[in-house]
Design a protein around this motif. Sequence first.
Motif, short mmCIF file in Angstrom:
data_model
loop_
_atom_site.label_atom_id
_atom_site.label_comp_id
_atom_site.label_asym_id
_atom_site.label_seq_id
_atom_site.Cartn_x
_atom_site.Cartn_y
_atom_site.Cartn_z
N CYS A 1 -14.06 8.54 7.33
CA CYS A 1 -12.96 7.60 7.17
C CYS A 1 -13.14 6.38 8.08
O CYS A 1 -12.87 5.24 7.67
CB CYS A 1 -11.63 8.29 7.47
N PHE A 2 -13.59 6.62 9.31
CA PHE A 2 -13.78 5.54 10.27
C PHE A 2 -14.85 4.57 9.78
O PHE A 2 -14.71 3.35 9.85
CB PHE A 2 -14.16 6.10 11.64
N ARG A 3 -15.96 5.13 9.24
CA ARG A 3 -17.04 4.29 8.75
C ARG A 3 -16.59 3.47 7.54
O ARG A 3 -16.95 2.29 7.40
CB ARG A 3 -18.25 5.15 8.39
N GLU A 4 -15.80 4.07 6.67
CA GLU A 4 -15.31 3.34 5.50
C GLU A 4 -14.45 2.15 5.90
O GLU A 4 -14.50 1.10 5.26
CB GLU A 4 -14.49 4.29 4.62
N THR A 5 -13.68 2.30 6.99
CA THR A 5 -12.77 1.24 7.42
C THR A 5 -13.46 0.19 8.28
O THR A 5 -13.24 -1.01 8.11
CB THR A 5 -11.58 1.85 8.20
N HIS A 6 -14.31 0.64 9.22
CA HIS A 6 -14.89 -0.28 10.21
C HIS A 6 -16.38 -0.56 10.00
O HIS A 6 -16.99 -1.29 10.78
CB HIS A 6 -14.69 0.29 11.62
N GLN A 7 -16.98 0.05 8.96
CA GLN A 7 -18.40 -0.16 8.65
C GLN A 7 -19.31 0.21 9.83
O GLN A 7 -20.38 -0.38 10.01
CB GLN A 7 -18.67 -1.61 8.23
N ILE A 8 -18.89 1.17 10.62
CA ILE A 8 -19.70 1.63 11.75
C ILE A 8 -19.24 3.04 12.11
O ILE A 8 -18.07 3.38 11.93
CB ILE A 8 -19.54 0.68 12.97
N ALA A 9 -20.16 3.87 12.59
CA ALA A 9 -19.81 5.24 12.96
C ALA A 9 -19.07 5.25 14.30
O ALA A 9 -19.29 4.36 15.14
CB ALA A 9 -21.07 6.09 13.08
N PRO A 10 -18.20 6.23 14.54
CA PRO A 10 -17.46 6.28 15.80
C PRO A 10 -18.36 6.26 17.03
O PRO A 10 -18.09 5.57 18.00
CB PRO A 10 -16.68 7.59 15.70
N ARG A 11 -19.46 7.04 17.02
CA ARG A 11 -20.36 7.10 18.18
C ARG A 11 -21.02 5.74 18.44
O ARG A 11 -21.24 5.34 19.58
CB ARG A 11 -21.41 8.18 18.00
N ARG B 1 0.85 -1.20 0.00
CA ARG B 1 0.00 0.00 0.00
C ARG B 1 0.88 1.23 0.00
O ARG B 1 2.08 1.17 0.28
CB ARG B 1 -0.92 -0.01 1.21
N SER B 2 0.25 2.37 -0.30
CA SER B 2 1.00 3.62 -0.34
C SER B 2 1.30 4.09 1.08
O SER B 2 0.61 3.72 2.03
CB SER B 2 0.19 4.69 -1.08
N PRO B 3 2.30 4.97 1.25
CA PRO B 3 2.59 5.53 2.58
C PRO B 3 1.39 6.28 3.16
O PRO B 3 1.11 6.16 4.36
CB PRO B 3 3.77 6.47 2.32
N CYS B 4 0.68 7.02 2.32
CA CYS B 4 -0.47 7.80 2.80
C CYS B 4 -1.58 6.89 3.32
O CYS B 4 -2.19 7.16 4.36
CB CYS B 4 -1.00 8.70 1.70
N ARG B 5 -1.83 5.82 2.59
CA ARG B 5 -2.88 4.89 3.04
C ARG B 5 -2.47 4.21 4.34
O ARG B 5 -3.29 4.04 5.25
CB ARG B 5 -3.14 3.85 1.96
N TYR B 6 -1.20 3.83 4.43
CA TYR B 6 -0.74 3.16 5.64
C TYR B 6 -0.82 4.11 6.85
O TYR B 6 -1.22 3.70 7.94
CB TYR B 6 0.69 2.64 5.48
N PHE B 7 -0.47 5.37 6.64
CA PHE B 7 -0.53 6.35 7.72
C PHE B 7 -1.97 6.54 8.19
O PHE B 7 -2.26 6.63 9.38
CB PHE B 7 0.06 7.68 7.23
N ARG B 8 -2.89 6.55 7.26
CA ARG B 8 -4.30 6.69 7.64
C ARG B 8 -4.77 5.48 8.44
O ARG B 8 -5.52 5.61 9.41
CB ARG B 8 -5.19 6.87 6.41
N GLU B 9 -4.30 4.28 8.07
CA GLU B 9 -4.66 3.08 8.81
C GLU B 9 -4.15 3.14 10.25
O GLU B 9 -4.84 2.75 11.20
CB GLU B 9 -4.11 1.84 8.10
N LEU B 10 -2.92 3.65 10.42
CA LEU B 10 -2.37 3.81 11.77
C LEU B 10 -3.22 4.77 12.60
O LEU B 10 -3.51 4.51 13.78
CB LEU B 10 -0.94 4.33 11.70
N ARG B 11 -3.61 5.88 12.00
CA ARG B 11 -4.40 6.88 12.72
C ARG B 11 -5.78 6.34 13.08
O ARG B 11 -6.28 6.58 14.20
CB ARG B 11 -4.51 8.15 11.87
#
Length: 321
Positions: A301-311, A258-268
């Motif tokens: 971004c959180f919903r796209e990754t985890h299929q659920i809203a942060p709240r 994966r790209s550095p930007c994508r990996y950094f977003r995954e870490l965050r």
Amino acid sequence: MVALYLAPGFELLALSSVLDVFRLTSQAARREAFRWRTVSHLGEAVRASCGIVVTADADLAQERRYVMQPERPVLALVCGDEPDEGRETKVLSAWLRECRQRRIGTGGFGSGVAALAKAGLLNDRRCAVHWEAMPAFKERFMRTDAAATVYEVDNDIWSCAGGTASFDMMVELVKQYCGEPIAVSVGELAVAGRVRTGDERQRLPLLRQHGRLNPTVVKLIKLMERNLDASLTMADLAAEAGLSRRQVERLFRADLGRSPCRYFRELRLEHARLLLAQSALPVLEIAIACGFISASHFSKCFRETHQIAPREARNLPAERL
């Protein structure tokens, strides 16, 4: 003599690592190098997180009396942490402080590091904390210098992330107490492939899938982890690596797919997931702490990754999240 305090739900791997290192040290040295006793709050047997029950040799009241007697230990180690605000926690904290006052070394494995912090022993000290517990630990114990290293030794206070890090830390303790040749022999007798140093990272992403990571990739991952609340650009990463942007892109894609930007977003986003599970911080503060410019952008971004809203994620049990 080493006193090993067992709290309910302690990690059996940490305890067995400690005891086997002590046993192998005596075998390598051809003498009784270490003696130990297990301790619990009331002297009761204690159930480990895996379900196995371990008996205790003494209760904490008795162990506190030993602090003033010839039978006192040279080292007090905490395996697991007691529930907050209970009498057990207060008595455990008192014992740990008494040990420090009497120049008895102290240490903790995994969640046991929190017991040291509650007692105030880690104020302005460096300690190792399991990477998964790090966000909540830093929020709660702000005077500690917590690190996601294998283990740390600061002013005779030993701390490690638990798991196999317990073995590495105990081999270092043997080295300090018995010398390097004995420590090397312990590693050989345990058929350890290698014994890690304390400053090594607990975690190298995707190491199992991809083998050894390029040193430049590891260096840039460390930079990302130190700057989760910032907006690192490709120019920043390239400058840190002393390479072109295209070269950095190629290294990340070759090693991590994966790209550095994508990996950094995954870490965050992973850091945000842990904060949601472990802290009471508002979603907006978590978004800012993880480098997102707004709560809405973070939620998307959180919903796209985890299929659920942060709240919604905050209301899930930690193991489901």
